[in-house]
Structure formats: structure tokens, C-alpha cells
Scaffold this active site. Sequence first.
Site, PDB file in Angstrom:
ATOM      1  N   ASP A  79     -38.876 -40.327  18.937  1.00 21.16           N
ATOM      2  CA  ASP A  79     -39.879 -39.260  18.853  1.00 21.16           C
ATOM      3  C   ASP A  79     -41.128 -39.777  18.152  1.00 21.16           C
ATOM      4  O   ASP A  79     -41.077 -40.791  17.434  1.00 21.16           O
ATOM      5  CB  ASP A  79     -39.329 -38.028  18.134  1.00 21.16           C
ATOM      6  CG  ASP A  79     -39.055 -38.271  16.658  1.00 21.16           C
ATOM      7  OD1 ASP A  79     -38.450 -39.315  16.325  1.00 21.16           O
ATOM      8  OD2 ASP A  79     -39.432 -37.425  15.825  1.00 21.16           O
ATOM      9  N   GLU A 172     -36.745 -37.989  14.228  1.00 18.69           N
ATOM     10  CA  GLU A 172     -36.910 -38.585  12.901  1.00 18.69           C
ATOM     11  C   GLU A 172     -38.138 -38.037  12.204  1.00 18.69           C
ATOM     12  O   GLU A 172     -38.137 -37.831  10.982  1.00 18.69           O
ATOM     13  CB  GLU A 172     -37.012 -40.109  13.024  1.00 18.69           C
ATOM     14  CG  GLU A 172     -36.989 -40.861  11.692  1.00 18.69           C
ATOM     15  CD  GLU A 172     -38.365 -41.081  11.056  1.00 18.69           C
ATOM     16  OE1 GLU A 172     -38.433 -41.563   9.920  1.00 18.69           O
ATOM     17  OE2 GLU A 172     -39.392 -40.767  11.716  1.00 18.69           O
TER      18      GLU A 172
END
Length: 407
Positions: A79, A172
Site C-alpha cells: 500500500d 502498513e
Amino acid sequence: MDITERFINYTKFDTQSAEDSQTVPSTLKQLELAKYLKEELEHEGLHDVEMDEMGYIYATLPSNMKKEVPTIGFISHYDTALDASGANIKARIVNNYDGKDIELSPDIISSPKKFPELLEHIGEDIIVTDGTTLLGADDKAGIAEIVQAMCYLRDHDEIKHGDIRVAFNPDEEIGMGAHHFDVEKFGCQWAYTMDGGDLGDLEYENFNAASAKITIKGVSVHTGYAKGKMVNASRLACEFNSFIPDTDIPETTEGYQGFYHLLAINSHCEEAKLNYIIRDHDRKKFEERKDFMEDIVRTMNEKYGAGTVAIEMKDQYYNMKEKIDPNMYVVDILLKAMQECSVAPKVQPIRGGTDGAQLSFRGLPCPNVFAGGVNYHGPYEFVSVQVMKKAVQVIVKICEIVGTFKD
């Protein structure tokens, strides 16, 4: 496929996570890259390739030795941050960078006067954006390096190594990446997150971290008749933030100094919401910072009435040093690998956190290694191709060193 092509392919996927989402992953678009990565790992010949319903990917490069050595792992997240757009990224390569200003787009200049880190990469090939989006080197550079290293080991059987596990995960950037990571399935004695910054970064200390959401209830009354009746939540929001010392914000701190950071305000007269993050390397000071936020709430409720201000505070992660210190051999191996690859280690505390911090507290010691990106979380982000290649060398060398362990 070389590492440059591999990395740029990853940047074409918009994988921005979303903080207020209740799904896992937080954005469904992350799964598009996850599926691509799963297929890529299968194509490259890794074993036990698996993607669960939440987008966590696990795979194995099998041992090429008869003796048993520890199973180790390498982890990166796919991400990207919320600070700038992650869509329609237009990555391009500046070959043999000459140390001068780079025109990302008309009237958008990346200059070493503002970003002196550029000067560390004169003569290198650097990948930049068009100045309107993130690049996504955080942490797609880490993924590219891990995959490239596995391919190198696959093609060089003379380098002896044990079982190597790799994992790629979502979310994350919103502090949720490790929450659904299956440590038992991963099956490693220790691992490394390839999620650090520039060449040589080695981190095994990070902030203790919490989030704080403040809600202020106001009373909306016509301004012409407001005296003694109106409670302007927007004004109270400003007052709340005025309690935060100017010396304790990201703009004025560095190194081991902690801070309070106001992420966002959403307010009108009747209600205001403020989102903060709280950070400190020292656990005692971290707890004191949380207490201070509670004190502000009490002070304002004493002034404006009980229930006017409410706080919801959640711990996000803790300083991994507490769990790395008893297992310093994992850092010693990394230091040796860097030395043998002619990389000067820059050991420093992370002014942030990684999935490795949470994983370390779940029994998987997991220091953080440079991935090569610079100016993360903004449109002036860049990464050096040569630094990414050095990261690949370090990964390979770690695997080689662990392969020399005795039964």
C-alpha cells in the site's frame, strides 16, 4: 526482467490505503497489485505461493542445501501513503543525474537546494514522479528488491542458502499491516522488512505510537442571538490545539525527540473532530504524552462543561528495540552483509514505525533495512536504481551468510 522495469510496473497500480475503512484490506484496489504479485511469484518459480482473502501474500524459495539452517524472511508492504495521490503515477528515469534541478512537470521543480539528498546520487539513475503524485517507492521498491533477490538466488545455485520466505501485505501506512499477518504460517525464526530509506539505513528502534481522536460538541445558535448560548466547536478546536507546545511537533523535533502531530481537523459550529498521532521513543515519556492529552480534555471540560470534549486513544505499536536487544544476532548478520557489500551502515532510530515493530512484539524479530526511496509520502519522492541494486545484493548476502550456519 530487471529491477527498474519490475519496480515501475508496480507503480502503475494505485494501492493507496484508507484510514477510516472497516475492511481488510482497507481499499479493494490494493488487491489488484496483490493478485499481480501472486502471479509474478508463481511465474518466477517460487514455491508455496499463497494469497489469503485479505491480500496477504506468502511464498518460499526452497533451500538448495542438505543441512538445515534457520528459515528467514523478507517482508514489504504494497500500500502507499495517504499524503498525496497514488493514482496515475507517471514514473520516469533521470539517467546519470547531474546534480542540477529536475523539472518534474512545467513549473514543478525538484531542486537540490530544497532536497539536498539529491546530491548523494549524482551520476546515478534516479526514478522520479511528475510532481503530482507519490512515486510509491515506499514500499514497492522493497518488493522489487525482494523479488529480484529471489530470482538471483534461483539462478545462482552456487550460492547456498536455506529456506527463504517472502511476504507482501496491505495497509502498513495506516498501522494495520501486521494485524492480520500470519506469523505462524510465515514460519521464520526472524525476518527483515525492506522498508527503510536511503542507502545504508538500518533501523531497529522506532517510536512508541498512539492515535488520539478528539470530539468536541458545540451548540449552534443564530449569531445574532448567540450570547450566552452558542458553543462554537470550531473555536474550541483551535483552543484545544493551542495547548500543544510548539516545541513538541514534527516541524521542530528530530532524532529521539517525540511529538504530537495534528493530522486533520473537521469542524463546524456544532461539532469538531481533531485527529492526532502521538510519538515517543521513550516508553515512559510516551505514557506521559498520552496523559497530557487526557489532561487537556479535563481542563476544557472543567471550563466548558462535562462531556464537551471527548477523547478516544489507541496504542498503535511500540519500540521494537525492546524485542531486538535480546536477539541482536539478527542485526549483526545484517551489518556483516552490508559490510561485505561495501555499504556503510547508517544505524538510526525510525521517526515512525514499520510492520516489523509489531511483528517483533509477536515473536518475529524484524529490523528494518534500506529500500532506497527518498522524500517518502510526497510528490518529490525518488529512488536510485543503483541503491535498489545494492539492496538486492544485501538480501542475497544475508541469505548466503545464514547458509553458512552449522546444523
